[in-house]
Each structure stands twice: as structure tokens, then as C-alpha cells.
Design an enzyme around this catalytic site. Sequence first.
Site, PDB file in Angstrom:
ATOM      1  N   GLU A  58       8.728  69.291  20.521  1.00 17.84           N
ATOM      2  CA  GLU A  58       7.614  70.060  21.088  1.00 17.84           C
ATOM      3  C   GLU A  58       6.618  69.148  21.798  1.00 17.84           C
ATOM      4  O   GLU A  58       6.168  69.428  22.912  1.00 17.84           O
ATOM      5  CB  GLU A  58       6.915  70.857  19.992  1.00 17.84           C
ATOM      6  CG  GLU A  58       5.664  71.586  20.449  1.00 17.84           C
ATOM      7  CD  GLU A  58       4.592  71.657  19.378  1.00 17.84           C
ATOM      8  OE1 GLU A  58       3.417  71.341  19.678  1.00 17.84           O
ATOM      9  OE2 GLU A  58       4.925  72.019  18.232  1.00 17.84           O
ATOM     10  N   HIS A  59       6.263  68.043  21.158  1.00 17.07           N
ATOM     11  CA  HIS A  59       5.331  67.089  21.769  1.00 17.07           C
ATOM     12  C   HIS A  59       5.918  66.472  23.032  1.00 17.07           C
ATOM     13  O   HIS A  59       5.240  66.337  24.054  1.00 17.07           O
ATOM     14  CB  HIS A  59       5.002  65.968  20.780  1.00 17.07           C
ATOM     15  CG  HIS A  59       3.930  66.310  19.809  1.00 17.07           C
ATOM     16  ND1 HIS A  59       2.741  65.617  19.730  1.00 17.07           N
ATOM     17  CD2 HIS A  59       3.855  67.273  18.843  1.00 17.07           C
ATOM     18  CE1 HIS A  59       1.989  66.125  18.775  1.00 17.07           C
ATOM     19  NE2 HIS A  59       2.647  67.133  18.213  1.00 17.07           N
ATOM     20  N   GLU A  78      -1.201  62.584  13.251  1.00 20.00           N
ATOM     21  CA  GLU A  78      -1.283  64.009  12.926  1.00 20.00           C
ATOM     22  C   GLU A  78      -0.862  64.246  11.473  1.00 20.00           C
ATOM     23  O   GLU A  78      -1.466  65.061  10.760  1.00 20.00           O
ATOM     24  CB  GLU A  78      -0.390  64.803  13.876  1.00 20.00           C
ATOM     25  CG  GLU A  78      -0.510  66.304  13.737  1.00 20.00           C
ATOM     26  CD  GLU A  78       0.356  67.063  14.721  1.00 20.00           C
ATOM     27  OE1 GLU A  78       0.349  68.312  14.669  1.00 20.00           O
ATOM     28  OE2 GLU A  78       1.058  66.425  15.535  1.00 20.00           O
TER      29      GLU A  78
END
Length: 423
Positions: free
Chosen positions: A49-50, A126
Site C-alpha cells: 500500500e505504501h 509507524e
Amino acid sequence: MIYKDVLPGGLRVITQEMPDVYSVTTSIWAATGSAYEAAGEGGLSHVLEHMLFKGTGRRNYQQIAQTLENVGGQMNAFTSREYTCYYTYSLSENLELCLDLLADMYLDSLFPAEEWAKEQGVILEEINMYEDTPDDLVGEVFNRTLFAGHPYGLPVIGTVQSVSGFARENIDAYCRAHYAPAHTVLVVAGNVRREQVLALAGQYLAGALVKLPRPEWDKPRLAAPDYAGGRVFVHKDIEQVHVTLGVPGLAGASPDSYTLSVLNGILGGGVSSRLFQEVREKRGLTYSVCSNTNFMAYGGSFSAYASTSPQKADELLKVLGAEMAKIAAYGVSEEELVRAQMQFKANLLLAQESSANVMVRLGRDEAVYQRLRTVEEMVAGVMAVDAAAVQRLARQLLTPDKLALAMVGQSEPTVQLEGLLSC
């Protein structure tokens, strides 16, 4: 009006025409997430996704970031256990630009090694941030406890160890295997026409997706969770103790899903709910308390969350358990039932004024369940629930055999699981 079309090659296109709004929310859903990661792939869906934002054959990462903002739009993505979604939110006049950008990322991301070297550090931070956010952490510990041994119990974000071990080649291979036509859904909601969406989908996405050298992924059917109860405490040097107390829930396609939504509303769905009134208003034990349902394809959970000071933690947990037990033992009133039903109806209908909310509802239904529910169907389902059904389901779910308790704080509460679900 909602339309579903399947284009040659298998791409599903969902369109909801909303002629009275200015916006359009455009999204591409991949029907894969952390629950479908193989051994050694923990967190790879989230990593991918990143990395789809880090450069294609036509745009570098700066151009990807600026394309939508140049016309006042927004772009983002999110990953869950069962799906990954990439979306834009813009004026409807920018639909073609949005689909061009999303398709470019989905079809032609290059995963530059130098960008992965930087983004790997971002994701590790994160993970650290997640560890430092106790309300998020206690939910993750609860999932890990309740779904022990099942893919639903693994962290979506991965671990420091797993993310540190990924190379660019792992990301590229995962994308090629999982982002195949049969597992891709395009959802567009807003001031658009079906014919317009289908024409652009064919131009920018469908044909190119079929031509890519992506092997057809044999998506597994997950086993239903066995579930596991237990009591887990994680030490963190913080002022409060954060707790999540819960039990196995229901799969999203269960005929009792609407009943559980009503039960959830009565227990902890708002300021008039039993938990809010008893725990906060009457006893002053917490600032924040609520209950939650988590519906997934093969299982789910039903839980209560709150935080309080260490000296009040035992009392808080006893009250949470007692309020759950009271519904199972004594049922709910007609007044509570109607209030929960009307809250569900109002929240659902008011959400239809946002193209973004509509997109999420439709995308999740199609990506996970391969079906689309109308708003009218969902409202009718909730309004058909009666008080007897709520008590029956509470008795079925709120039992001590699979009760799970997760706690995060500086000092561990002394309360044990035995007797918590009693009133």
C-alpha cells in the site's frame, strides 16, 4: 442508483450515481490483506500500500503526490485483514484524472529500491507509533488473544522483524500475484454516469490489467476461527490502564449481523448507551467507553473498550462484564431497541450524503462478500430486529468460555476472568 458491471477479464466495476453532490470518490480495491499473507509475509499488504505511491513509469513520487492536490483533490489508501483500498476524492469534473492516476499506480508501480530503503524506515516508525498508542495497542492485543492461531490475529501492519526483512523483490512479487483482475474492484461514487465510468474503466484499467503478466492468485478460503479466550497484560509506562473485554462475534454474512448491530448500539453505541450511562455518567470511572463489532468474512468479535486510572481498573472491568451479562440475563427494553434502530438508520442514511462513505460501504461489500446491499435492505434488516432476538443473541455470544481480556498500562489489574460475565 447502484450498478455492477463485470468487464472482460474479470474486473468488477461498481458505480453509484449521486447527481446532487459536487464530488466523486474513485477507488480501486484489491481483495487481499494481511489475512492472506503467507509465512514470512507479515505486513506485506500494508507495505505494498505504501509503495504504490512511490513511483511509476510515468510519475515519480512527487508527481503522484501533486497530481490531485493541483486540482484541489485528495488521495489516500488503507489496508485491512481482507482488503486494500486506494482512493481519490475530488470534484466530479476530475474523474478521468483520478482514474488515470489510480490505474497508473495499480498497474505500473516500479517499487524503486531507493524509495523502499526510505519507506521501510517510515513503516518501522509507524509500528513504533502504534506501540505508543495504547488504545490502538490494546485492540491489537485483544485480536491476537481472541484469534490466536488464526490469520485474523496477526497484525495488519506487520512487525519490526518482518518488515525489516523485506526487499524490493518481495513487494513486486506480492503485487504481481495478488493484484490480479479477478480480485480487483473499481468503485466510483458521486456525480457521475455509469456509461462514463465504464468507458474510462475500459480505457485506463481493464484492458491493461488483463495484459499484465500477473498469475492468477489462488485465493484461499480461510477456516473459521476456533477463537481462544484469555487474559493478557502489556506493561506501558502510561497514566491510565486501557482495557478491551470481549467475545467471539459473527461473520459479516451472518443472518444475525443486524441483531448484533442493534445489541452493540444498546450496549455501547452512544451517550445514551448502557455503558456510557453506567460507567461514565453514574460512576465517573472513565472519560471514554464504547462497544464495538468487527465483522469479517469468516468470523468476528464483539467487545467493550474503556480506559481509567489504575486504582479504578478492577471496578471498571467488573462493571463492563456486568453490563454485558445484564442484557443476556434480562434482555432490553422496547425504548432501547427503538433508539438503537433509529441511530443505525440515521447514521446509515446521513452517511449517504458523502460519496466517500458510499464508496467504502460498496467497496467493502463487494471485495469481501461479492454482494451489494442497498441502503433500504440494511435499514429493513435492522428494523426487523426485535427485543427477543437481541436477548437470544446476547445469551449465545456473551459466555465465559471464550472471553478475552486485553490490558495495557503501568500496573496490572488484579481482576480475573472468572465471574466477569455475571450480574
